[in-house]
Design a protein around this motif. Structure first.
Motif, PDB file in Angstrom:
ATOM      1  N   ALA A   1      49.780 -38.849 106.696  1.00 48.93           N
ATOM      2  CA  ALA A   1      49.544 -37.874 105.638  1.00 48.93           C
ATOM      3  C   ALA A   1      48.070 -37.476 105.614  1.00 48.93           C
ATOM      4  O   ALA A   1      47.198 -38.257 105.984  1.00 48.93           O
ATOM      5  CB  ALA A   1      49.951 -38.451 104.284  1.00 48.93           C
ATOM      6  N   GLY A   2      47.818 -36.251 105.177  1.00 46.45           N
ATOM      7  CA  GLY A   2      46.447 -35.788 105.007  1.00 46.45           C
ATOM      8  C   GLY A   2      45.732 -35.442 106.290  1.00 46.45           C
ATOM      9  O   GLY A   2      44.503 -35.503 106.362  1.00 46.45           O
ATOM     10  N   ALA A   3      46.479 -35.029 107.321  1.00 48.32           N
ATOM     11  CA  ALA A   3      45.861 -34.700 108.606  1.00 48.32           C
ATOM     12  C   ALA A   3      45.078 -33.395 108.511  1.00 48.32           C
ATOM     13  O   ALA A   3      45.449 -32.478 107.778  1.00 48.32           O
ATOM     14  CB  ALA A   3      46.925 -34.578 109.691  1.00 48.32           C
TER      15      ALA A   3
ATOM     16  N   VAL B   1      45.984 -37.809 115.673  1.00 46.59           N
ATOM     17  CA  VAL B   1      45.891 -37.176 114.356  1.00 46.59           C
ATOM     18  C   VAL B   1      44.597 -37.610 113.690  1.00 46.59           C
ATOM     19  O   VAL B   1      44.324 -38.809 113.563  1.00 46.59           O
ATOM     20  CB  VAL B   1      47.101 -37.565 113.473  1.00 46.59           C
ATOM     21  CG1 VAL B   1      47.008 -36.882 112.115  1.00 46.59           C
ATOM     22  CG2 VAL B   1      48.404 -37.194 114.166  1.00 46.59           C
ATOM     23  N   ARG B   2      43.801 -36.638 113.255  1.00 48.96           N
ATOM     24  CA  ARG B   2      42.554 -36.913 112.549  1.00 48.96           C
ATOM     25  C   ARG B   2      42.726 -36.565 111.074  1.00 48.96           C
ATOM     26  O   ARG B   2      43.116 -35.441 110.745  1.00 48.96           O
ATOM     27  CB  ARG B   2      41.389 -36.126 113.159  1.00 48.96           C
ATOM     28  CG  ARG B   2      41.068 -36.567 114.574  1.00 48.96           C
ATOM     29  CD  ARG B   2      39.904 -35.801 115.176  1.00 48.96           C
ATOM     30  NE  ARG B   2      39.558 -36.343 116.476  1.00 48.96           N
ATOM     31  CZ  ARG B   2      38.704 -37.332 116.690  1.00 48.96           C
ATOM     32  NH1 ARG B   2      38.063 -37.862 115.653  1.00 48.96           N
ATOM     33  NH2 ARG B   2      38.452 -37.778 117.905  1.00 48.96           N
ATOM     34  N   ALA B   3      42.462 -37.525 110.230  1.00 49.54           N
ATOM     35  CA  ALA B   3      42.617 -37.343 108.786  1.00 49.54           C
ATOM     36  C   ALA B   3      41.301 -37.657 108.089  1.00 49.54           C
ATOM     37  O   ALA B   3      40.687 -38.704 108.334  1.00 49.54           O
ATOM     38  CB  ALA B   3      43.725 -38.251 108.245  1.00 49.54           C
TER      39      ALA B   3
ATOM     40  N   VAL C   1      56.213 -37.069 112.259  1.00 48.99           N
ATOM     41  CA  VAL C   1      56.056 -36.184 111.100  1.00 48.99           C
ATOM     42  C   VAL C   1      54.619 -36.301 110.617  1.00 48.99           C
ATOM     43  O   VAL C   1      54.085 -37.416 110.529  1.00 48.99           O
ATOM     44  CB  VAL C   1      57.030 -36.570 109.961  1.00 48.99           C
ATOM     45  CG1 VAL C   1      56.796 -35.696 108.722  1.00 48.99           C
ATOM     46  CG2 VAL C   1      58.470 -36.462 110.429  1.00 48.99           C
ATOM     47  N   VAL C   2      53.989 -35.170 110.299  1.00 47.86           N
ATOM     48  CA  VAL C   2      52.609 -35.175 109.824  1.00 47.86           C
ATOM     49  C   VAL C   2      52.481 -34.184 108.674  1.00 47.86           C
ATOM     50  O   VAL C   2      52.989 -33.065 108.753  1.00 47.86           O
ATOM     51  CB  VAL C   2      51.621 -34.786 110.947  1.00 47.86           C
ATOM     52  CG1 VAL C   2      50.190 -34.762 110.408  1.00 47.86           C
ATOM     53  CG2 VAL C   2      51.724 -35.745 112.122  1.00 47.86           C
ATOM     54  N   THR C   3      51.800 -34.599 107.599  1.00 49.27           N
ATOM     55  CA  THR C   3      51.486 -33.665 106.524  1.00 49.27           C
ATOM     56  C   THR C   3      50.029 -33.248 106.671  1.00 49.27           C
ATOM     57  O   THR C   3      49.168 -34.065 106.998  1.00 49.27           O
ATOM     58  CB  THR C   3      51.726 -34.267 105.130  1.00 49.27           C
ATOM     59  OG1 THR C   3      50.736 -35.248 104.837  1.00 49.27           O
ATOM     60  CG2 THR C   3      53.113 -34.889 105.049  1.00 49.27           C
ATOM     61  N   VAL C   4      49.767 -31.966 106.439  1.00 53.92           N
ATOM     62  CA  VAL C   4      48.461 -31.376 106.748  1.00 53.92           C
ATOM     63  C   VAL C   4      47.701 -31.052 105.470  1.00 53.92           C
ATOM     64  O   VAL C   4      48.252 -30.470 104.529  1.00 53.92           O
ATOM     65  CB  VAL C   4      48.641 -30.102 107.603  1.00 53.92           C
ATOM     66  CG1 VAL C   4      47.295 -29.415 107.834  1.00 53.92           C
ATOM     67  CG2 VAL C   4      49.309 -30.445 108.930  1.00 53.92           C
ATOM     68  N   LEU C   5      46.430 -31.419 105.482  1.00 48.74           N
ATOM     69  CA  LEU C   5      45.523 -31.120 104.380  1.00 48.74           C
ATOM     70  C   LEU C   5      44.585 -30.005 104.834  1.00 48.74           C
ATOM     71  O   LEU C   5      44.067 -30.035 105.947  1.00 48.74           O
ATOM     72  CB  LEU C   5      44.730 -32.367 104.008  1.00 48.74           C
ATOM     73  CG  LEU C   5      43.840 -32.310 102.771  1.00 48.74           C
ATOM     74  CD1 LEU C   5      44.680 -32.174 101.504  1.00 48.74           C
ATOM     75  CD2 LEU C   5      42.987 -33.577 102.696  1.00 48.74           C
ATOM     76  N   GLU C   6      44.362 -29.039 103.978  1.00 48.72           N
ATOM     77  CA  GLU C   6      43.502 -27.917 104.353  1.00 48.72           C
ATOM     78  C   GLU C   6      42.078 -28.378 104.651  1.00 48.72           C
ATOM     79  O   GLU C   6      41.637 -29.431 104.202  1.00 48.72           O
ATOM     80  CB  GLU C   6      43.472 -26.885 103.227  1.00 48.72           C
ATOM     81  CG  GLU C   6      42.804 -27.364 101.954  1.00 48.72           C
ATOM     82  CD  GLU C   6      42.618 -26.248 100.949  1.00 48.72           C
ATOM     83  OE1 GLU C   6      42.009 -25.222 101.304  1.00 48.72           O
ATOM     84  OE2 GLU C   6      43.093 -26.407  99.811  1.00 48.72           O
ATOM     85  N   GLY C   7      41.376 -27.570 105.426  1.00 47.11           N
ATOM     86  CA  GLY C   7      39.970 -27.835 105.679  1.00 47.11           C
ATOM     87  C   GLY C   7      39.628 -28.183 107.107  1.00 47.11           C
ATOM     88  O   GLY C   7      38.476 -28.044 107.517  1.00 47.11           O
TER      89      GLY C   7
END
Length: 256
Positions: A147-149, A161-163, A179-185
């Motif tokens: 989460a938060g990638a 994956v870099r978070a 499965v990966v959830t993406v954080l903006e930025g």
């Protein structure tokens, strides 16, 4: 070759004032308009980059009525190859229901010979703040999840994956499929070209049944917090305010 499924949601545009429905259980977007969240825009950008680097394809999926095809076509306009709409009343589906519906589509596609190496989602729902769908989906599919990638690269059947975190950047290496959830930025979403917009209008949207009976979110209601209080202090007028200004700057640590 990495094929990517990106899940997006039609949400009210929160760039202006947030207004709730009369029932207080959802954000009212009738006056603000609708869009996809910044998290999901970044997820689409990452998907297009990953698939493009490996010769794969990007499919974008949304759950809702015909209105959410606007968001699907927006994703196609910036590089997605195909679009799928799960035909359902989105308000009746809670996070667990949405995860189950996406899992049903993934399994159906796999049985038909189309597998997804990566399934990307926004880190959370922009309208309700749920942080659940990606984790629930990974559990249902039996796949690893991060989460938060903010960035993803794929090579030799694995994803790096870099978070971003409060203390720096964490790097995860996952076997595919995942499965990966993406954080903006982490990436800058591209703007659609004229050619992309024309292609998006012509791209057919596949419509499928949800395959699950929704149980709802169990949400009792939402609450919009009042704006933070602001206070204005007049430091003085003309040269007479310079002394007080210097004191304030010292209090803030700007000068010594």
């Amino acid at each position: 070759m990495a094929d990517v499924l990106v899940c997006v949601k039609r949400v009210p545009d929160d760039s202006g004032e947030v207004v709730l429905t009369e029932a207080g259980d959802a954000v009212d977007g009738r006056y603000a308009g609708y869009t996809m969240s910044a998290h999901e825009e970044c997820a689409v950008e990452i998907a297009v980059d990953v698939a493009g680097a490996s010769g794969g394809e990007v499919t974008v999926l949304s759950l809702g009525d015909e209105n959410c095809e606007e968001q699907l076509r927006a994703a196609v306009a910036v590089g997605a190859h195909a679009a799928v709409r799960v035909d359902a009343e989105a308000d009746a589906f809670g996070p667990g229901d949405v995860a189950a519906a996406i899992a049903a589509v993934v399994r159906e596609k796999e049985s038909a010979g189309t597998g997804y190496d990566l399934v990307l989602l926004g880190n959370d729902a922009a309208d309700t703040g749920d942080h659940q769908v990606g984790i629930r989906l990974a559990h249902l599919l039996g796949r690893p999840v991060v989460a938060g990638a903010q960035n993803i690269t794929v090579a030799q059947g694995r994803a790096e994956v870099r978070a971003g975190t409060a203390t720096g950047t964490e790097v995860y290496e996952l076997p595919l499929p995942a499965v990966v959830t993406v954080l903006e930025g982490g990436v800058q979403p591209r703007y659609p070209s004229i050619t992309g917009r024309m292609r998006a209008r012509k791209t057919p949207v596949e419509v499928v049944d949800p395959g699950v009976e929704p149980r709802g979110s169990g949400r009792l209601g939402l609450r919009v917090l009042p704006p933070p209080e602001s206070r204005v202090e007049v430091l003085g007028q003309g040269a007479g305010g310079a002394v007080r200004l210097a004191e304030v700057l010292r209090e803030l640590g700007v000068v010594r």
